[in-house]
Write a protein that holds these residues in place. Structure first.
Motif, PDB file in Angstrom:
ATOM      1  N   GLY A   1       0.719  -1.252   0.152  1.00  0.00           N
ATOM      2  CA  GLY A   1      -0.100  -0.099   0.014  1.00  0.00           C
ATOM      3  C   GLY A   1       0.679   1.213  -0.053  1.00  0.00           C
ATOM      4  O   GLY A   1       0.435   2.312   0.362  1.00  0.00           O
ATOM      5  N   GLU A   2       1.974   1.304  -0.287  1.00  0.00           N
ATOM      6  CA  GLU A   2       3.015   2.283  -0.377  1.00  0.00           C
ATOM      7  C   GLU A   2       3.091   3.066  -1.967  1.00  0.00           C
ATOM      8  O   GLU A   2       3.910   3.938  -2.022  1.00  0.00           O
ATOM      9  CB  GLU A   2       4.351   1.988   0.084  1.00  0.00           C
ATOM     10  N   CYS A   3       2.036   2.657  -2.348  1.00  0.00           N
ATOM     11  CA  CYS A   3       2.348   3.259  -3.903  1.00  0.00           C
ATOM     12  C   CYS A   3       1.180   4.092  -4.348  1.00  0.00           C
ATOM     13  O   CYS A   3      -0.089   3.844  -3.899  1.00  0.00           O
ATOM     14  CB  CYS A   3       2.382   2.042  -4.963  1.00  0.00           C
ATOM     15  N   THR A   4       1.128   5.074  -5.260  1.00  0.00           N
ATOM     16  CA  THR A   4      -0.080   5.744  -5.792  1.00  0.00           C
ATOM     17  C   THR A   4      -0.542   4.741  -6.823  1.00  0.00           C
ATOM     18  O   THR A   4       0.094   3.702  -7.256  1.00  0.00           O
ATOM     19  CB  THR A   4       0.602   7.014  -6.436  1.00  0.00           C
ATOM     20  N   PRO A   5      -1.827   4.982  -7.194  1.00  0.00           N
ATOM     21  CA  PRO A   5      -2.299   4.049  -8.318  1.00  0.00           C
ATOM     22  C   PRO A   5      -1.490   3.947  -9.778  1.00  0.00           C
ATOM     23  O   PRO A   5      -1.344   3.050 -10.088  1.00  0.00           O
ATOM     24  CB  PRO A   5      -3.790   4.548  -8.691  1.00  0.00           C
ATOM     25  N   LEU A   6      -0.908   5.069  -9.940  1.00  0.00           N
ATOM     26  CA  LEU A   6      -0.146   5.204 -11.099  1.00  0.00           C
ATOM     27  C   LEU A   6       1.248   4.350 -11.065  1.00  0.00           C
ATOM     28  O   LEU A   6       1.487   3.587 -11.876  1.00  0.00           O
ATOM     29  CB  LEU A   6       0.332   6.688 -11.529  1.00  0.00           C
ATOM     30  N   ARG A   7       1.699   4.232  -9.684  1.00  0.00           N
ATOM     31  CA  ARG A   7       2.923   3.721  -9.635  1.00  0.00           C
ATOM     32  C   ARG A   7       2.569   2.233  -9.541  1.00  0.00           C
ATOM     33  O   ARG A   7       3.398   1.102  -9.931  1.00  0.00           O
ATOM     34  CB  ARG A   7       3.649   4.061  -8.333  1.00  0.00           C
ATOM     35  N   ASP A   8       1.582   1.857  -8.696  1.00  0.00           N
ATOM     36  CA  ASP A   8       1.105   0.498  -8.727  1.00  0.00           C
ATOM     37  C   ASP A   8       0.812  -0.007 -10.152  1.00  0.00           C
ATOM     38  O   ASP A   8       1.199  -1.285 -10.417  1.00  0.00           O
ATOM     39  CB  ASP A   8      -0.136   0.375  -8.016  1.00  0.00           C
TER      40      ASP A   8
ATOM     41  N   ARG B   1     -10.505   3.338  -6.566  1.00  0.00           N
ATOM     42  CA  ARG B   1      -9.436   4.612  -6.732  1.00  0.00           C
ATOM     43  C   ARG B   1      -9.566   5.023  -8.227  1.00  0.00           C
ATOM     44  O   ARG B   1      -8.957   5.891  -8.481  1.00  0.00           O
ATOM     45  CB  ARG B   1      -8.129   4.142  -6.413  1.00  0.00           C
ATOM     46  N   GLY B   2     -10.644   4.696  -8.890  1.00  0.00           N
ATOM     47  CA  GLY B   2     -10.870   5.096 -10.251  1.00  0.00           C
ATOM     48  C   GLY B   2     -11.001   6.739 -10.544  1.00  0.00           C
ATOM     49  O   GLY B   2     -10.358   7.207 -11.212  1.00  0.00           O
ATOM     50  N   ALA B   3     -11.622   7.277  -9.634  1.00  0.00           N
ATOM     51  CA  ALA B   3     -11.763   8.580  -9.670  1.00  0.00           C
ATOM     52  C   ALA B   3     -10.512   9.518  -9.226  1.00  0.00           C
ATOM     53  O   ALA B   3     -10.634  10.433  -9.888  1.00  0.00           O
ATOM     54  CB  ALA B   3     -12.956   9.095  -8.457  1.00  0.00           C
TER      55      ALA B   3
ATOM     56  N   ARG C   1      -6.892   6.972 -15.545  1.00  0.00           N
ATOM     57  CA  ARG C   1      -5.977   6.255 -16.329  1.00  0.00           C
ATOM     58  C   ARG C   1      -5.365   5.000 -15.947  1.00  0.00           C
ATOM     59  O   ARG C   1      -5.069   4.036 -16.747  1.00  0.00           O
ATOM     60  CB  ARG C   1      -5.155   7.079 -17.206  1.00  0.00           C
ATOM     61  N   ALA C   2      -4.908   5.174 -14.881  1.00  0.00           N
ATOM     62  CA  ALA C   2      -3.943   4.227 -14.153  1.00  0.00           C
ATOM     63  C   ALA C   2      -4.815   2.898 -13.797  1.00  0.00           C
ATOM     64  O   ALA C   2      -4.366   1.966 -14.063  1.00  0.00           O
ATOM     65  CB  ALA C   2      -3.081   4.640 -12.782  1.00  0.00           C
ATOM     66  N   VAL C   3      -5.850   3.200 -13.265  1.00  0.00           N
ATOM     67  CA  VAL C   3      -6.697   2.123 -12.858  1.00  0.00           C
ATOM     68  C   VAL C   3      -7.307   1.308 -14.376  1.00  0.00           C
ATOM     69  O   VAL C   3      -7.326   0.052 -14.318  1.00  0.00           O
ATOM     70  CB  VAL C   3      -7.929   2.367 -11.988  1.00  0.00           C
ATOM     71  N   ALA C   4      -7.592   2.303 -15.327  1.00  0.00           N
ATOM     72  CA  ALA C   4      -8.044   1.508 -16.451  1.00  0.00           C
ATOM     73  C   ALA C   4      -6.928   0.862 -16.986  1.00  0.00           C
ATOM     74  O   ALA C   4      -7.100  -0.135 -17.614  1.00  0.00           O
ATOM     75  CB  ALA C   4      -8.306   2.577 -17.493  1.00  0.00           C
ATOM     76  N   ALA C   5      -5.636   1.201 -17.009  1.00  0.00           N
ATOM     77  CA  ALA C   5      -4.543   0.553 -17.455  1.00  0.00           C
ATOM     78  C   ALA C   5      -4.448  -0.977 -16.903  1.00  0.00           C
ATOM     79  O   ALA C   5      -3.843  -2.008 -17.498  1.00  0.00           O
ATOM     80  CB  ALA C   5      -3.212   1.296 -17.517  1.00  0.00           C
ATOM     81  N   ILE C   6      -4.663  -1.014 -15.648  1.00  0.00           N
ATOM     82  CA  ILE C   6      -4.598  -2.285 -14.930  1.00  0.00           C
ATOM     83  C   ILE C   6      -5.763  -3.226 -15.232  1.00  0.00           C
ATOM     84  O   ILE C   6      -5.282  -4.472 -15.693  1.00  0.00           O
ATOM     85  CB  ILE C   6      -4.911  -2.190 -13.297  1.00  0.00           C
TER      86      ILE C   6
END
Length: 97
Positions: free
Chosen positions: A32-39, A73-75, A79-84
């Protein structure tokens, strides 16, 4: 001409790359130490590496874990969540799902 000669002599044939191991970086995200983008970046890169190495189940598990961690965390980072989700869908297509 003399300046060009100095530049050529100063150049080193060595390439130095610094960074963290991808496994270690992705483990931070699991904690849990990352932002959604970094994750998304770390998980997708590691899963792709595992996929190339034939570790399909592990790769799919990594992506599923990232979806679970970031589904709310989509809101914050759409883009990061969509990429996953897109990465998971690509694997599912490959498997025939």
């Amino acid at each position: 001409m003399f300046a060009l000669l100095l530049l050529v002599q100063a150049a080193s044939p060595d390439i130095v790359v610094t960074g963290q191991r991808l496994v270690e970086e992705q483990a931070k995200c699991v904690r849990g130490e990352c932002t959604p983008l970094r994750d998304a970046q770390a998980t997708i890169a590691l899963a792709e590496q595992q996929f190339r190495d034939g570790e399909y189940v592990h790769a799919k598990g990594l992506r599923a874990g990232a979806i679970s961690r970031n589904k709310g965390r989509g809101a914050e980072a759409p883009r990061a969540v969509a990429a996953i989700y897109e990465a998971m869908a690509t694997v599912s297509l490959h498997e025939g799902d």
